[in-house]
Design an enzyme around this catalytic site. Sequence first.
Site, PDB file in Angstrom:
ATOM      1  N   GLU A 196     -10.225   1.628   3.112  1.00 20.24           N
ATOM      2  CA  GLU A 196      -9.893   2.771   2.251  1.00 20.24           C
ATOM      3  C   GLU A 196     -11.128   3.277   1.505  1.00 20.24           C
ATOM      4  O   GLU A 196     -11.366   4.495   1.425  1.00 20.24           O
ATOM      5  CB  GLU A 196      -8.804   2.342   1.264  1.00 20.24           C
TER       6      GLU A 196
ATOM      7  N   LYS B   4      -4.477  -7.016   3.007  1.00 21.48           N
ATOM      8  CA  LYS B   4      -4.493  -5.933   2.015  1.00 21.48           C
ATOM      9  C   LYS B   4      -5.903  -5.719   1.468  1.00 21.48           C
ATOM     10  O   LYS B   4      -6.322  -4.574   1.228  1.00 21.48           O
ATOM     11  CB  LYS B   4      -3.537  -6.259   0.867  1.00 21.48           C
TER      12      LYS B   4
ATOM     13  N   HIS C 285      -7.722  -3.844   4.101  1.00 27.73           N
ATOM     14  CA  HIS C 285      -7.163  -2.483   4.027  1.00 27.73           C
ATOM     15  C   HIS C 285      -7.879  -1.677   2.948  1.00 27.73           C
ATOM     16  O   HIS C 285      -8.295  -0.534   3.156  1.00 27.73           O
ATOM     17  CB  HIS C 285      -5.661  -2.581   3.738  1.00 27.73           C
ATOM     18  N   ASN C 286      -8.061  -2.279   1.781  1.00 27.15           N
ATOM     19  CA  ASN C 286      -8.694  -1.569   0.679  1.00 27.15           C
ATOM     20  C   ASN C 286     -10.163  -1.291   0.956  1.00 27.15           C
ATOM     21  O   ASN C 286     -10.705  -0.261   0.552  1.00 27.15           O
ATOM     22  CB  ASN C 286      -8.541  -2.358  -0.623  1.00 27.15           C
TER      23      ASN C 286
ATOM     24  N   SER D 213       0.836  -1.205   0.000  1.00 26.90           N
ATOM     25  CA  SER D 213       0.000   0.000   0.000  1.00 26.90           C
ATOM     26  C   SER D 213       0.864   1.245   0.000  1.00 26.90           C
ATOM     27  O   SER D 213       1.893   1.312   0.669  1.00 26.90           O
ATOM     28  CB  SER D 213      -0.903   0.021   1.240  1.00 26.90           C
TER      29      SER D 213
ATOM     30  N   GLY E 213       0.508   3.481  -3.096  1.00 26.68           N
ATOM     31  CA  GLY E 213       0.426   4.076  -4.421  1.00 26.68           C
ATOM     32  C   GLY E 213       1.807   4.250  -5.042  1.00 26.68           C
ATOM     33  O   GLY E 213       2.804   3.684  -4.583  1.00 26.68           O
TER      34      GLY E 213
END
Length: 473
Positions: free
Chosen positions: A191, A184, A187-188, A130, A132
């Site tokens: 987000e 992950k 996490h997204n 993570s 970007g």
Amino acid sequence: MPEKNDLALIGLAVMGQNLALNIARHGYALAVYNRTSSKTHDLLARKSPNDKIFPAFDLTELVGSLIKPRKILLMVKAGQPVDEFLLQLYPLLEAGDVIIDGGNSHFLDTERREQEAENRGFYYLGTGISGGEEGALQGPSIMPGGHQAGYELIQEILLKAAAQTEDGPCCVYLGPGGAGHFVKMVHNGIEYALMELIAEAYDIMRTLFKMDPPAIAEVFKQWNQRENLNSFLLEISIKVLHYRDPETGFYLIDLIDDRAEQKGTGKWTSQIALDFGVPIPTINQAVVARVLSARKANRLKLSAKIRSKASLSFSHQETQQSLIALADGLYLANLMAFNEGMHMLFVASQEKGWNLPLADIARIWKGGCILRTRLLNRIQLAFQDPNLEMLIESPEFIPDLQKKLSSLCQVAKIGVENHLPLPSFQGALASLEAWSSSSLPTNLIQAQRDFFGAHTYRRIDREGIFHTQWEDK
């Protein structure tokens, strides 16, 4: 190409290129490969003279250039491209070599691939990354899972490439199987919720309070100085709101079409949460909001047919008072998004036997990560209690929930009274109200189920399972 390289990296889109530059900056020698050779040449043009980055134009050359046991990092699109590269790589590898999938693969695909690799004698790591493009270059948050012995072989490189905070590198081994990619994925999902909540707060200020983008940016700037609201997503929102279109001179935000896109990881979070029986309404509503936004033709038709009542007008004093409630409401809604995600990790960890380190997960999200926020300091502290299942049960947050719940209610009320959709705010409120309710109306649902399907029910006044013949036949 030198005699031997420390690591191979396959997939040189911007994330892959930046991660390669990051790793090379720490003194490692990399062999790099991309199906389209122009991407390889792009990277070579970007690297500094001291970067030990060497091109390979076929996989045999790439694998042959590596120190044994070989370490290969895939930065390719999730899904079939990963499987295609694995099938090409397997004949070229030897027992003990390590494959690291750094893309956004579905955790079930990762578990299948890990087993396939294990059957062939290889180590496999599903690794979430993570941050970007900028995070990949400067130091991302790295979430590895899979074969622990494989992680130990690549650990030094990952720890140096990761973002560095006062608590250490933003990388920790998370567990076997698909643990890394599962974290992950969650996490997204978080987000998605945090982005939607900021957008809903923006909508209140832009649509109802009639504030222009710089004025909203100033509010965000003030919020971003608070311990409970500071975040990377607020930081970039401030920059977005200040940006003027060079061609027209208008604020670019006012010219951007409102159809939001997605790559699917938020949707996976919603789907998998249902599989594990974990309610995540704040996250779910953010996913739904993106899906609904894409149906613009329908929205335009229904807006003309249904919308009739104008929104209320807000005086300066009412606006200022509402902004206070909005700040507190946003904090609680953000907390609910994190609560949902961490609860999902807790439940999945128990069911899958991963033993996920929740405090460490909060720690590695504090640097180089899209989710980074000072609130994670308190979340990390709360999960020092290994038995904590939900953040909203923690003494760290209960006083805030008691004090600021009325603010979240006020935000939801503003939306309802002014016909402004606030799905994630309202999802967060409904979730918090339900979790803190000692009695829910689902007793009626159980009675209905028993009536039409003899599904039985429990009673509160005695033990046992019951069925009632609700009407004479």
